[in-house]
Scaffold this motif. Structure first.
Motif, PDB file in Angstrom:
ATOM      1  N   UNK A 160      -6.503   0.676  -7.271  1.00  0.00           N
ATOM      2  CA  UNK A 160      -5.737  -0.351  -7.986  1.00  0.00           C
ATOM      3  C   UNK A 160      -5.690  -1.647  -7.182  1.00  0.00           C
ATOM      4  N   UNK A 161      -5.458  -1.502  -5.887  1.00  0.00           N
ATOM      5  CA  UNK A 161      -5.386  -2.679  -5.033  1.00  0.00           C
ATOM      6  C   UNK A 161      -6.731  -3.405  -5.011  1.00  0.00           C
ATOM      7  N   UNK A 162      -7.821  -2.640  -4.938  1.00  0.00           N
ATOM      8  CA  UNK A 162      -9.147  -3.260  -4.926  1.00  0.00           C
ATOM      9  C   UNK A 162      -9.414  -4.006  -6.228  1.00  0.00           C
ATOM     10  N   UNK A 196       0.830  -1.216   0.000  1.00  0.00           N
ATOM     11  CA  UNK A 196       0.000   0.000   0.000  1.00  0.00           C
ATOM     12  C   UNK A 196       0.857   1.256   0.000  1.00  0.00           C
ATOM     13  N   UNK A 197       0.409   2.239  -0.751  1.00  0.00           N
ATOM     14  CA  UNK A 197       1.150   3.492  -0.852  1.00  0.00           C
ATOM     15  C   UNK A 197       1.176   4.200   0.508  1.00  0.00           C
ATOM     16  N   UNK A 198       2.355   4.561   0.935  1.00  0.00           N
ATOM     17  CA  UNK A 198       2.516   5.279   2.191  1.00  0.00           C
ATOM     18  C   UNK A 198       2.563   6.775   1.896  1.00  0.00           C
ATOM     19  N   UNK A 199       1.568   7.484   2.384  1.00  0.00           N
ATOM     20  CA  UNK A 199       1.528   8.920   2.134  1.00  0.00           C
ATOM     21  C   UNK A 199       2.632   9.635   2.903  1.00  0.00           C
ATOM     22  N   UNK A 200       3.071  10.705   2.339  1.00  0.00           N
ATOM     23  CA  UNK A 200       4.104  11.531   2.976  1.00  0.00           C
ATOM     24  C   UNK A 200       3.578  12.955   3.115  1.00  0.00           C
ATOM     25  N   UNK A 201       2.658  13.173   4.068  1.00  0.00           N
ATOM     26  CA  UNK A 201       2.027  14.493   4.188  1.00  0.00           C
ATOM     27  C   UNK A 201       2.944  15.496   4.872  1.00  0.00           C
ATOM     28  N   UNK A 202       2.639  16.759   4.667  1.00  0.00           N
ATOM     29  CA  UNK A 202       3.377  17.854   5.281  1.00  0.00           C
ATOM     30  C   UNK A 202       2.452  18.636   6.205  1.00  0.00           C
TER      31      UNK A 202
END
Length: 520
Positions: free
Chosen positions: A513-515, A195-201
């Motif tokens: 996409x994963x779904x 799963x994509x790991x978000x990198x928020x600010x």
């Protein structure tokens, strides 16, 4: 001894256009696999000679599709005056998307010589449209040698169901051609979907400067002789009460960084006796404290404001609510009605034969007889060097901006930075939107999302707080709320919110996409 030749995959942006568009590739590691028996074999029908395809890679890694195979030819793999073209192709059955890759060209000796002469005399216009092969093999020269074809292309969703094939076109000496298609892989080898790991600010906001006005206040329960309003310093509790007042005022008056701007003194009396006498008594006792302070510290008379509350019915209401007096409801109904004060006092005396009233006289009324004071003052501004010392002994003298500057000077990874932003500033500015939003930002970095949310709810309509709330929602997978807050913050000019919107979109795309992959 047999020599193995490999060809490095390079960018195709420099190749000319020839019907299939402009190629873009990436650097790629090479394979020289020998799997034993060939699993793909191209055989021409009208000439003697073979071209064997051995080994293959057709797999997804991250954002790219990696393709690799080895091709081995003998001396007669191509007619002497003809050529053979191999074109790798990615496609989906049923007329779906497809992608043709740079081709390989095998030539016989005569055709190679003809090509060489042609390129020496042809026009620049023709050359500008010529699409060169990925690599070219002279079949009679490189006998029984292995060549490795490898390339990577950006991965697209449709490739999940794609197959890998090799088109072979045999062109004879008279220009006649035959076309064959060989299936090299029926399905792409998919990598495990992480799963994509978000990198928020998060958003941090520098506070604005301020005029540092402060106040210190307290209550004095002074004892006076019956019917008098003169303060006797040694009378009953007065030594203790006056010491508290002196300590509070001295700490301000003796500080060279402070200028006292005003002092308010208010006297209160209990609802015992006539309202008229209590009005006079409460004012005179406030005036007595004012005279005591003025004489002791030589303050100018204009510094003081003196006022009074004749009978503290609001204070009585609070004390009764907190007490165990009964009947409490009846007592509160009398205390809060609109009757004249003396009439209310008379009615209180009649409740339950006066028993509750006597208890109020003994337990509650003494706390209503007091003088409250408030000292208003301003504090000078400090340099950064001064502020770093003041924050250790008197942080209340610093503005939020001065504290913030001290924190930044320690460095954002330091313990001092975290302590000042997360604890010290919110302690002295508990209701300030910027203080709460900045503290929440550090809590978010610590993954303390619920605590951060509680602070952000007190930050009001601060754009940076909207961004930080969006980050909290994003971390907790509350995507609709995250989108709303981030859109609001981005519209207000918060740059971090624009980045976070992109991260949210990537996360939503990855989740979809994963779904889809799980449904296949």
């Amino acid at each position: 001894m047999k020599t193995i030749y490999t060809f490095i995959s390079q960018s195709f942006s420099h190749l000319p256009l020839l019907g299939r568009g402009l190629w873009r590739g990436c650097l790629f590691f090479l394979f020289s696999l020998s799997l034993g028996e060939g699993w793909g074999e191209a055989v021409a029908q009208n000439y003697k000679g073979l071209a064997f395809v051995e080994g293959r890679e057709f797999r997804e890694v991250g954002d790219s599709l990696y393709i690799s195979f080895d091709i081995r030819v003998d001396s007669k793999a191509s007619p002497n005056c003809g050529s053979v073209i191999f074109e790798p192709q990615i496609s989906v059955d049923g007329g779906g998307p497809q992608l043709s890759l740079p081709y390989i060209q095998l030539t016989g000796r005569a055709r190679a010589n003809l090509n060489h002469r042609w390129f020496t005399i042809t026009s620049d216009e023709w050359l500008s449209h010529y699409e060169a092969p990925r690599f070219q093999i002279n079949a009679d020269k490189y006998t029984n040698e292995m060549f490795t074809y490898s390339i990577c292309v950006p991965y697209e969703e449709w490739m999940d169901n794609s197959r890998f094939s090799l088109k072979q076109e045999i062109i004879g000496c008279r220009g006649e051609s035959r076309l064959y298609v060989y299936s090299l892989a029926n399905r792409v080898e998919l990598s495990p979907r992480i799963p994509y790991e978000v990198n928020p600010l998060v958003s941090m906001v520098e506070p604005e400067g301020e005029v540092k006005t402060r106040n210190r206040q307290g209550s004095a329960f002074l004892d006076f002789q019956v019917g008098r309003s003169v303060i006797l310093p040694e009378f009953r509790r007065n030594p203790v009460e006056l010491t508290k007042i002196n300590d509070a005022i001295s700490g301000i008056a003796d500080d060279p960084d402070i200028q006292i701007t005003g002092m308010t003194i208010e006297g209160f009396a209990s609802p015992e006796g006539s309202y008229k006498s209590n009005d006079k008594l409460s004012y005179n006792r406030a005036l007595a404290l004012k005279e005591y302070i003025r004489d002791r510290y030589a303050f100018p008379d204009a510094l003081f404001t003196v006022k009074n509350t004749a009978e503290d019915w609001n204070g009585l209401k609070t004390l009764v609510e907190e007490s165990n007096l009964e009947p409490k409801a009846d007592l509160l109904a009398i205390i809060t009605n609109d009757e004249a004060p003396d009439a209310r006092e008379l009615r209180l005396k009649r409740v339950n034969k006066g028993i509750p009233y006597k208890k109020m006289l003994l337990e509650l009324y003494p706390d209503l007889r007091r003088v409250e004071y408030r000292v208003d003052y301003s504090v000078r501004n400090y340099t950064l060097t001064e502020a770093k010392e003041v924050i250790k002994r008197s942080p209340e003298h610093l503005s939020q901006l001065e504290m913030y500057k001290v924190a930044e000077d320690y460095g954002k990874e330091s313990k001092e930075y975290r302590d000042i932003i997360m604890e010290l500033i919110p302690r002295y500015y508990p209701n300030d939107p910027i203080a709460n939003s900045n503290a929440a930002a550090l809590l978010i970095r610590n993954k303390e999302y619920q605590s951060a949310r509680r602070l952000l709810e007190r930050a009001g309509n601060l754009p940076s707080a909207w961004n930080n709330l969006g980050v909290v929602n994003l971390a907790l997978e509350e995507y609709e709320q995250a989108e709303a807050y981030l859109k609001q913050a981005s519209s207000a000019g918060v740059q971090e919110a624009t980045h976070n919107q992109e991260e949210l979109n990537k996360k939503l795309e990855d989740t979809e996409k994963q779904a889809k992959r799980n449904r296949q």
